[in-house]
Structure formats: structure tokens, C-alpha cells
Write a protein that holds these residues in place. Structure first.
Motif, mmCIF file in Angstrom:
data_model
loop_
_atom_site.group_PDB
_atom_site.id
_atom_site.type_symbol
_atom_site.label_atom_id
_atom_site.label_comp_id
_atom_site.label_asym_id
_atom_site.label_seq_id
_atom_site.Cartn_x
_atom_site.Cartn_y
_atom_site.Cartn_z
ATOM 1 N N ILE A 134 0.872 -1.173 0.000
ATOM 2 C CA ILE A 134 0.000 0.000 0.000
ATOM 3 C C ILE A 134 0.908 1.221 0.000
ATOM 4 O O ILE A 134 1.787 1.358 0.860
ATOM 5 N N LEU A 135 0.725 2.088 -0.962
ATOM 6 C CA LEU A 135 1.584 3.253 -1.118
ATOM 7 C C LEU A 135 1.039 4.446 -0.353
ATOM 8 O O LEU A 135 -0.175 4.565 -0.132
ATOM 9 N N ALA A 136 1.908 5.369 0.021
ATOM 10 C CA ALA A 136 1.492 6.587 0.715
ATOM 11 C C ALA A 136 0.510 7.357 -0.166
ATOM 12 O O ALA A 136 0.727 7.535 -1.362
ATOM 13 N N GLY A 137 -0.610 7.756 0.420
ATOM 14 C CA GLY A 137 -1.611 8.531 -0.308
ATOM 15 C C GLY A 137 -2.558 7.695 -1.151
ATOM 16 O O GLY A 137 -3.489 8.223 -1.760
ATOM 17 N N GLN A 138 -2.335 6.389 -1.217
ATOM 18 C CA GLN A 138 -3.182 5.510 -2.022
ATOM 19 C C GLN A 138 -4.551 5.354 -1.369
ATOM 20 O O GLN A 138 -4.670 5.287 -0.154
ATOM 21 N N VAL A 139 -5.594 5.298 -2.180
ATOM 22 C CA VAL A 139 -6.927 4.987 -1.688
ATOM 23 C C VAL A 139 -7.013 3.472 -1.564
ATOM 24 O O VAL A 139 -6.805 2.750 -2.533
ATOM 25 N N VAL A 140 -7.296 3.007 -0.371
ATOM 26 C CA VAL A 140 -7.356 1.577 -0.103
ATOM 27 C C VAL A 140 -8.814 1.136 -0.136
ATOM 28 O O VAL A 140 -9.683 1.778 0.431
ATOM 29 N N THR A 141 -9.073 0.023 -0.805
ATOM 30 C CA THR A 141 -10.446 -0.471 -0.910
ATOM 31 C C THR A 141 -10.776 -1.405 0.251
ATOM 32 O O THR A 141 -9.886 -1.969 0.895
ATOM 33 N N ALA A 142 -12.061 -1.586 0.482
ATOM 34 C CA ALA A 142 -12.506 -2.511 1.523
ATOM 35 C C ALA A 142 -12.036 -3.923 1.205
ATOM 36 O O ALA A 142 -11.641 -4.681 2.105
ATOM 37 N N ALA A 143 -12.055 -4.311 -0.067
ATOM 38 C CA ALA A 143 -11.604 -5.652 -0.455
ATOM 39 C C ALA A 143 -10.133 -5.854 -0.088
ATOM 40 O O ALA A 143 -9.752 -6.932 0.372
ATOM 41 N N GLN A 144 -9.305 -4.835 -0.292
ATOM 42 C CA GLN A 144 -7.901 -4.957 0.078
ATOM 43 C C GLN A 144 -7.741 -5.129 1.588
ATOM 44 O O GLN A 144 -6.955 -5.957 2.043
ATOM 45 N N LEU A 145 -8.492 -4.368 2.345
ATOM 46 C CA LEU A 145 -8.410 -4.478 3.801
ATOM 47 C C LEU A 145 -8.899 -5.840 4.282
ATOM 48 O O LEU A 145 -8.323 -6.422 5.201
ATOM 49 N N ASN A 146 -9.960 -6.357 3.670
ATOM 50 C CA ASN A 146 -10.467 -7.677 4.053
ATOM 51 C C ASN A 146 -9.427 -8.762 3.835
ATOM 52 O O ASN A 146 -9.344 -9.720 4.596
ATOM 53 N N ARG A 147 -8.634 -8.634 2.784
ATOM 54 C CA ARG A 147 -7.618 -9.646 2.497
ATOM 55 C C ARG A 147 -6.442 -9.594 3.466
ATOM 56 O O ARG A 147 -5.675 -10.538 3.566
ATOM 57 N N LEU A 148 -6.286 -8.481 4.188
ATOM 58 C CA LEU A 148 -5.212 -8.395 5.175
ATOM 59 C C LEU A 148 -5.468 -9.292 6.383
ATOM 60 O O LEU A 148 -4.550 -9.615 7.121
ATOM 61 N N GLN A 149 -6.699 -9.686 6.574
ATOM 62 C CA GLN A 149 -7.108 -10.462 7.733
ATOM 63 C C GLN A 149 -6.957 -11.957 7.451
ATOM 64 O O GLN A 149 -7.612 -12.475 6.551
ATOM 65 N N PRO A 150 -6.099 -12.665 8.185
ATOM 66 C CA PRO A 150 -6.008 -14.119 7.988
ATOM 67 C C PRO A 150 -7.350 -14.782 8.268
ATOM 68 O O PRO A 150 -8.098 -14.336 9.136
ATOM 69 N N LYS A 151 -7.642 -15.842 7.540
ATOM 70 C CA LYS A 151 -8.905 -16.563 7.715
ATOM 71 C C LYS A 151 -8.591 -17.986 8.156
ATOM 72 O O LYS A 151 -7.712 -18.632 7.606
ATOM 73 N N GLY A 152 -9.337 -18.449 9.137
ATOM 74 C CA GLY A 152 -9.105 -19.777 9.678
ATOM 75 C C GLY A 152 -10.228 -20.742 9.362
ATOM 76 O O GLY A 152 -11.394 -20.343 9.252
#
Length: 145
Positions: free
Chosen positions: A3-21
């Protein structure tokens, strides 16, 4: 992808940061001699959104001896999308009272996005039985953003 400085981050990108069990407990048995028999219900199926997701898996097989001892060595492993992977979990039992809980751990990369299946498979020797009700698989998926 970082994720770059100033980049608009999407909800989908944030969801993928979360490990899933995921976790599954087997049922039924796998009676030897058999090669790479599926442990009934010890299967997890999930969908990844991106290529290159990683998995970490912990597997446990409950092994019981049959009516008579064996000097054969049984093995077990996981199957990832239909391909058995290493390392092996190995077990041997030489007296009728032997009972084992055998474990192994795995890690790897899922090259493509989409549906994936990881499951326990076992190759017990003659007179060895995998007790599915006490066999488990736990998987953690981490995706790239």
C-alpha cells in the motif's frame, strides 16, 4: 502489492489483510491397508480472492491398531487441491494396545485465486485404522492485497 502513501485503499484490500481460519473434524474410519484414503469429513474448502495466497495447516491423525499387531509403517499427509504434499506423518504399532495421535504441519502457496480444498489423507498398513472422529485439520489462509 504494498500500500503506497496517499493511495486509496479499498474494503476488499483491507479484508484480504485479515487471515482466515478453517477447521474440520473427521468422522468414520480409514481401515488399512489403503493408499491415500480420504479421512471422511476432515476437509476444508474455501475461496481465495487473489493468486499467491499462502496456507499454514496443522493436521492430526488418530491411529489405532487392528485385531493383531503389525510391523508395517503407515503414513499420512494432506491433499491440497487433489495433490498430496509432503512431509509425511509416519506411524508404526507392534503390540495390540498401541494407540497413537500423530501430527504434522504444512505450509505452501495457492498459485491461483478461486476455490481450494485441503483434506487429510492416510495410508494405514494392514491392521491399522485411522479414527476419523479424533482426526483434525486446521488451516490459516493469508492473502496478498
Amino acid at each position: 502489492m504494498p500500500i503506497l502513501a496517499g493511495q486509496v485503499v479499498t474494503a476488499a484490500q483491507l479484508n484480504r489483510l485479515q487471515p482466515k481460519g478453517y477447521h474440520a473434524i473427521g468422522s468414520g474410519t480409514v481401515v488399512g491397508a489403503v493408499t491415500n484414503g480420504d479421512v471422511p469429513d476432515a476437509t476444508v474448502t474455501f475461496t481465495t480472492e487473489t493468486a499467491g495466497a499462502t496456507y499454514k495447516a496443522w493436521a492430526v491423525w488418530d491411529v489405532d491398531i487392528g485385531p493383531s499387531p503389525t510391523t508395517g509403517t503407515g503414513t499420512a499427509r494432506i491433499s491440497v487441491d487433489g495433490t498430496v504434499v509432503s512431509p509425511l506423518a509416519t506411524f508404526g504399532q507392534e503390540v495390540p494396545t498401541d494407540r497413537l495421535t500423530v501430527s504434522q504441519n504444512y505450509s505452501g502457496v495457492l498459485a491461483a485465486a478461486g476455490s481450494h480444498t485441503l483434506k487429510l489423507v492416510a495410508s494405514p498398513a494392514a491392521n491399522q485404522t485411522i479414527q476419523g472422529a479424533n482426526s483434525t485439520i486446521t488451516v490459516i489462509i493469508t492473502e496478498a492485497i
